[in-house]
Design an enzyme around this catalytic site. Structure first.
Site, short mmCIF file in Angstrom:
data_model
loop_
_atom_site.label_atom_id
_atom_site.label_comp_id
_atom_site.label_asym_id
_atom_site.label_seq_id
_atom_site.Cartn_x
_atom_site.Cartn_y
_atom_site.Cartn_z
N GLU A 98 -92.58 26.82 16.06
CA GLU A 98 -93.83 26.26 15.55
C GLU A 98 -94.94 27.32 15.54
OE1 GLU A 98 -96.93 22.64 16.81
OE2 GLU A 98 -95.69 23.63 18.32
N LYS A 102 -97.43 17.60 10.77
CA LYS A 102 -97.19 17.06 12.11
C LYS A 102 -97.95 15.75 12.32
CE LYS A 102 -97.46 18.82 16.90
NZ LYS A 102 -97.91 20.01 17.67
N CYS A 124 -92.77 19.96 17.59
CA CYS A 124 -93.23 20.02 18.98
C CYS A 124 -93.54 18.66 19.60
CB CYS A 124 -94.44 20.96 19.07
SG CYS A 124 -94.72 21.58 20.76
#
Length: 286
Positions: free
Chosen positions: A47, A120, A153
């Site tokens: 990431e 995200k 993540c």
């Protein structure tokens, strides 16, 4: 014919504060991987690796690092994938879209096409200033191999994100990560949990120290750990048998628990009732 996917987790560190040099490093890494692992099909980077940023010591303001999609950076990445004839999950970048900045993951095919982009859904609040995404985490197909999903993540702390990928057929979840903090220990547990409950592979690739804490992990559909990295720079490879996903989903984990099938075919309505009216949803901006 078996559906095999040879994946390499690139547990590397960026060039601090220098996105251009980091992109050049990615190109060198891809060349090295092609020479060292000629049968590998997919490379996975961490990431925000391409930003050259540090999760706590920000070298440049986030908005200065943000890129449009599509744009010059995605064009360069596509060309790298096309020349290498490999699939590349390039981790994520800061995406500039109007007055908002997203943490966006990118996947390129071996023909250089941008086949998946994902904003995200769960920024690491209150530490991450990016806007949350407004579309479900995506799935995409590698021809003659299988279906993959993508999350980033902190999404891994929310089982709904991975489950949403699994119910749309994801057999492998790619999970680029940037974690420097002590909760990496919990993330190793969560990677196994997401694999077990969705009966799929999870490939979670973290950056090397000191930008990240390393300890990248891959897990099979029954929760068995395939690899765990150390703290430094490593290439972590594994050949994934995607037919095994279907076997586990059909016959059950250890021949017993048909978790995903029961969820999809026989979930009582009462399972979802506690969610109704109790979750505050952010209204999408216009």
């Amino acid at each position: 014919m078996a559906r095999l996917l040879h994946v390499i987790g690139v547990q590397s560190r960026p060039v601090p504060g220098d996105p251009a040099a980091t992109l050049e490093k990615l190109e060198r890494e891809v060349t090295t991987l092609g020479e060292s692992f000629p049968d590998a099909q997919l490379y996975v980077f961490p990431e925000l690796w391409l930003t050259g940023d540090h999760p706590f010591r920000h070298v440049s303001p986030m908005r200065d690092l943000a890129e449009p999609i599509p744009g010059p950076l995605t064009g360069r990445l596509g060309a790298i994938a096309r020349r290498a004839r490999r699939w590349i999950c390039a981790g994520s970048i800061y995406e500039r879209a109007g007055d908002r900045v997203y943490n966006t993951a990118l996947v390129f095919s071996s023909k250089g096409e941008l086949v998946a982009r994902y904003r995200k859904l769960y920024p690491w609040m209150p530490f991450e200033a990016c806007a949350p995404g407004d579309e479900p985490a995506p799935v995409f197909d590698i021809p003659r191999v299988g279906r993959l999903g993508l999350m980033i993540c902190y999404d891994g702390w929310y089982p709904e994100v991975a489950r949403g990928l699994a119910v749309r057929g994801a057999e492998v979840i790619l999970h680029p990560t940037l974690t420097t903090t002590p909760d990496r220990e919990e993330e190793l547990v969560l990677a196994r949990a997401r694999a077990i409950e969705n009966q799929c592979y999870v490939v979670n690739v973290n950056a090397a120290v000191e930008v990240g804490g390393g300890r990248s992990i891959a897990v099979d559909p029954e929760g068995r750990v395939l690899f765990v990295g150390g703290s430094g720079e490593e290439y972590l490879g594994e050949v994934l048998d995607l037919d095994r996903v279907q076997t586990v989903r059909e016959r059950g984990t250890r021949g017993l628990n048909r978790v995903l099938r029961q969820f999809m075919e026989d979930s009582p309505a009462a399972v979802f009732e506690p969610y109704r009216g109790r979750i505050q949803r952010r209204r999408p901006s216009r």
